[in-house]
Design a protein around this motif. Structure first.
Motif, PDB file in Angstrom:
ATOM      1  N   CYS A 245       0.659  -1.159  -0.044  1.00 34.39           N
ATOM      2  CA  CYS A 245      -0.082  -0.206   0.185  1.00 34.39           C
ATOM      3  C   CYS A 245       0.934   1.281  -0.071  1.00 34.39           C
ATOM      4  O   CYS A 245       0.531   2.319   0.041  1.00 34.39           O
ATOM      5  CB  CYS A 245      -1.024  -0.012   1.209  1.00 34.39           C
ATOM      6  N   GLY A 246       2.233   1.129   0.298  1.00 33.51           N
ATOM      7  CA  GLY A 246       3.196   2.290   0.177  1.00 33.51           C
ATOM      8  C   GLY A 246       3.612   2.783   1.692  1.00 33.51           C
ATOM      9  O   GLY A 246       4.252   3.759   1.411  1.00 33.51           O
ATOM     10  N   LYS A 247       3.202   2.105   2.609  1.00 35.03           N
ATOM     11  CA  LYS A 247       3.726   2.618   3.911  1.00 35.03           C
ATOM     12  C   LYS A 247       5.168   2.387   4.131  1.00 35.03           C
ATOM     13  O   LYS A 247       5.736   3.395   4.651  1.00 35.03           O
ATOM     14  CB  LYS A 247       2.911   1.771   5.105  1.00 35.03           C
ATOM     15  N   THR A 248       5.836   1.483   3.660  1.00 34.82           N
ATOM     16  CA  THR A 248       7.157   1.299   3.713  1.00 34.82           C
ATOM     17  C   THR A 248       7.951   2.024   3.019  1.00 34.82           C
ATOM     18  O   THR A 248       8.952   2.622   3.300  1.00 34.82           O
ATOM     19  CB  THR A 248       7.542  -0.269   3.518  1.00 34.82           C
ATOM     20  N   THR A 249       7.430   2.261   1.642  1.00 31.56           N
ATOM     21  CA  THR A 249       8.092   3.149   0.700  1.00 31.56           C
ATOM     22  C   THR A 249       8.196   4.825   1.272  1.00 31.56           C
ATOM     23  O   THR A 249       9.425   5.280   1.252  1.00 31.56           O
ATOM     24  CB  THR A 249       7.508   3.257  -0.633  1.00 31.56           C
ATOM     25  N   LEU A 250       7.259   4.924   1.980  1.00 31.50           N
ATOM     26  CA  LEU A 250       6.984   6.479   2.475  1.00 31.50           C
ATOM     27  C   LEU A 250       8.199   6.507   3.641  1.00 31.50           C
ATOM     28  O   LEU A 250       9.019   7.453   3.988  1.00 31.50           O
ATOM     29  CB  LEU A 250       5.702   6.985   2.988  1.00 31.50           C
ATOM     30  N   LEU A 251       7.900   5.393   4.296  1.00 28.94           N
ATOM     31  CA  LEU A 251       8.961   5.330   5.623  1.00 28.94           C
ATOM     32  C   LEU A 251      10.396   5.565   4.996  1.00 28.94           C
ATOM     33  O   LEU A 251      11.059   6.353   5.523  1.00 28.94           O
ATOM     34  CB  LEU A 251       8.786   3.953   6.383  1.00 28.94           C
ATOM     35  N   ARG A 252      10.768   4.866   4.071  1.00 29.19           N
ATOM     36  CA  ARG A 252      12.164   4.750   3.436  1.00 29.19           C
ATOM     37  C   ARG A 252      12.509   6.181   2.827  1.00 29.19           C
ATOM     38  O   ARG A 252      13.651   6.627   2.527  1.00 29.19           O
ATOM     39  CB  ARG A 252      12.390   3.641   2.452  1.00 29.19           C
ATOM     40  N   THR A 253      11.448   6.747   2.469  1.00 31.64           N
ATOM     41  CA  THR A 253      11.767   8.227   2.029  1.00 31.64           C
ATOM     42  C   THR A 253      12.131   9.145   3.094  1.00 31.64           C
ATOM     43  O   THR A 253      13.003  10.126   2.358  1.00 31.64           O
ATOM     44  CB  THR A 253      10.096   8.578   1.041  1.00 31.64           C
ATOM     45  N   PHE A 254      11.786   9.044   4.243  1.00 34.41           N
ATOM     46  CA  PHE A 254      12.054  10.055   5.054  1.00 34.41           C
ATOM     47  C   PHE A 254      13.510   9.963   5.365  1.00 34.41           C
ATOM     48  O   PHE A 254      13.948  10.902   6.028  1.00 34.41           O
ATOM     49  CB  PHE A 254      11.263   9.672   6.395  1.00 34.41           C
ATOM     50  N   ASN A 255      14.340   9.124   5.135  1.00 34.13           N
ATOM     51  CA  ASN A 255      15.731   9.229   5.117  1.00 34.13           C
ATOM     52  C   ASN A 255      16.497   8.636   3.855  1.00 34.13           C
ATOM     53  O   ASN A 255      17.751   8.465   3.787  1.00 34.13           O
ATOM     54  CB  ASN A 255      16.518   8.072   6.424  1.00 34.13           C
ATOM     55  N   ARG A 256      15.578   8.907   2.826  1.00 31.94           N
ATOM     56  CA  ARG A 256      16.194   8.665   1.351  1.00 31.94           C
ATOM     57  C   ARG A 256      16.940   7.287   1.106  1.00 31.94           C
ATOM     58  O   ARG A 256      17.773   7.255   0.262  1.00 31.94           O
ATOM     59  CB  ARG A 256      17.131   9.689   1.168  1.00 31.94           C
ATOM     60  N   MET A 257      16.360   6.371   1.687  1.00 32.35           N
ATOM     61  CA  MET A 257      16.843   4.956   1.515  1.00 32.35           C
ATOM     62  C   MET A 257      16.417   4.626   0.069  1.00 32.35           C
ATOM     63  O   MET A 257      17.185   3.879  -0.330  1.00 32.35           O
ATOM     64  CB  MET A 257      16.364   3.921   2.283  1.00 32.35           C
ATOM     65  N   ASN A 258      15.350   5.075  -0.335  1.00 30.20           N
ATOM     66  CA  ASN A 258      14.866   4.636  -1.567  1.00 30.20           C
ATOM     67  C   ASN A 258      15.701   5.269  -2.741  1.00 30.20           C
ATOM     68  O   ASN A 258      15.680   4.762  -3.926  1.00 30.20           O
ATOM     69  CB  ASN A 258      13.398   5.087  -1.972  1.00 30.20           C
ATOM     70  N   GLU A 259      16.653   6.155  -2.523  1.00 32.97           N
ATOM     71  CA  GLU A 259      17.785   6.588  -3.696  1.00 32.97           C
ATOM     72  C   GLU A 259      18.726   5.471  -3.845  1.00 32.97           C
ATOM     73  O   GLU A 259      19.205   5.614  -4.966  1.00 32.97           O
ATOM     74  CB  GLU A 259      18.500   7.782  -3.087  1.00 32.97           C
ATOM     75  N   THR A 260      18.625   4.523  -3.152  1.00 28.84           N
ATOM     76  CA  THR A 260      19.686   3.534  -3.439  1.00 28.84           C
ATOM     77  C   THR A 260      18.946   2.315  -4.509  1.00 28.84           C
ATOM     78  O   THR A 260      19.802   1.411  -4.768  1.00 28.84           O
ATOM     79  CB  THR A 260      20.107   2.478  -2.438  1.00 28.84           C
TER      80      THR A 260
END
Length: 280
Positions: free
Chosen positions: A72-87
């Motif tokens: 649903c996107g909740k972990t994606t949002l969580l990882r956005t807060f410290n920019r882990m998704n940039e990896t």
């Protein structure tokens, strides 16, 4: 990762601060000062949109839980807060995120991840001693004497409610302690550098009920000095530990409110259907 962040109007922050949640007797309660302010956030994995027009506030020194079905996107949002998704190659983010009054994407990633720590679903101790696991970030960030590092390691282990269990085996391998102790060790490692925010991604999903209870008790103490955001599939856990709860569905934030309001009198039918087990 591509970032298309529109200019952030500081007036949005003051307006966001005026968001209110219904109180237990129909009164209104003003939010604490925002730790994060998110405006018109969209996130993409290639062509797949994972987050859709997210607008929310994460209040300072509170526990905010994100709930919702898988994907649903909740972990994606969580990882956005410290920019882990940039990896992750091929990702793209649009919109605005503020950490306090700062543009999140203007902060160097290494600095941000010191301020915004993260603990993952599966305990991830380094193949080092218990002491060196906690001291790892201190070696990277500070030029401290051994005695100062030892003091900070002890303080972090005490904050993680682990000191009494490991104080006599600090030089032993972190892999030799139980899974629940390893997860608290990972929390102590994140706390050692004094973060403003602690992100927890399903931190109890692999733990037994006794270890889970210890982690939950720990969260009540930790929120005295840092903001906590937790992703959980366990709605009873969210009800027990969270001050505020956000319900996500298909990449959208359906509802964000005080925990009691979400679980006793949600405003949205989709939230009601989810917490009563009609889907998900």
């Amino acid at each position: 990762m591509k970032t298309l962040m529109k200019p952030f109007d500081l007036s949005q922050l003051s307006k966001a601060h005026e968001v209110r949640f219904a109180g237990s007797e129909g009164m209104e309660e003003q939010l604490p000062w925002p730790q994060f302010t998110v405006a018109d956030l969209n996130f993409f994995y290639g062509r797949q949109q994972a987050l859709k027009n997210i607008n929310l506030i994460v209040p300072n020194k509170r526990v905010t839980a994100f709930i919702g079905p898988s994907g649903c996107g909740k972990t994606t949002l969580l990882r956005t807060f410290n920019r882990m998704n940039e990896t992750v190659p091929g990702t793209r983010v649009e919109g605005s995120i503020r950490l306090g009054e700062k543009d999140l994407f203007s902060i160097p990633a290494t600095t941000l991840r010191r301020v915004v720590g993260m603990v993952f679903q599966k305990p991830t101790p380094f193949p080092k001693s218990i002491f060196e696991n906690v001291a790892y970030g201190l070696h990277l960030e500070h030029r401290l004497r051994r005695s100062e590092i030892a003091d900070k390691v002890e303080r972090s282990l005490r904050r993680a409610a682990l000191w009494d269990e490991v104080k006599d085996k600090l030089n032993q391998s972190a892999n030799g302690i139980s899974g629940g102790q390893q997860q608290r060790l990972c929390i102590a490692r994140a706390l050692a550098v004094d973060p403003e925010v602690l992100l927890l991604d399903e931190p109890c999903s692999a733990l037994d009920p006794i270890s889970t209870a210890k982690i939950e008790d720990l969260l009540f103490e930790l929120k005295k000095f840092c903001t906590i955001i937790i992703v959980t599939h366990n709605m009873l856990q969210a009800a027990r530990v969270a001050d505020y709860v956000g319900f996500f569905l298909s990449g959208e934030l359906i509802e964000l409110n005080r925990s009691k309001q979400i679980f006793q009198n949600p405003e949205k039918q989709e939230t009601q259907d989810y917490i009563t087990g009609r889907f998900g």
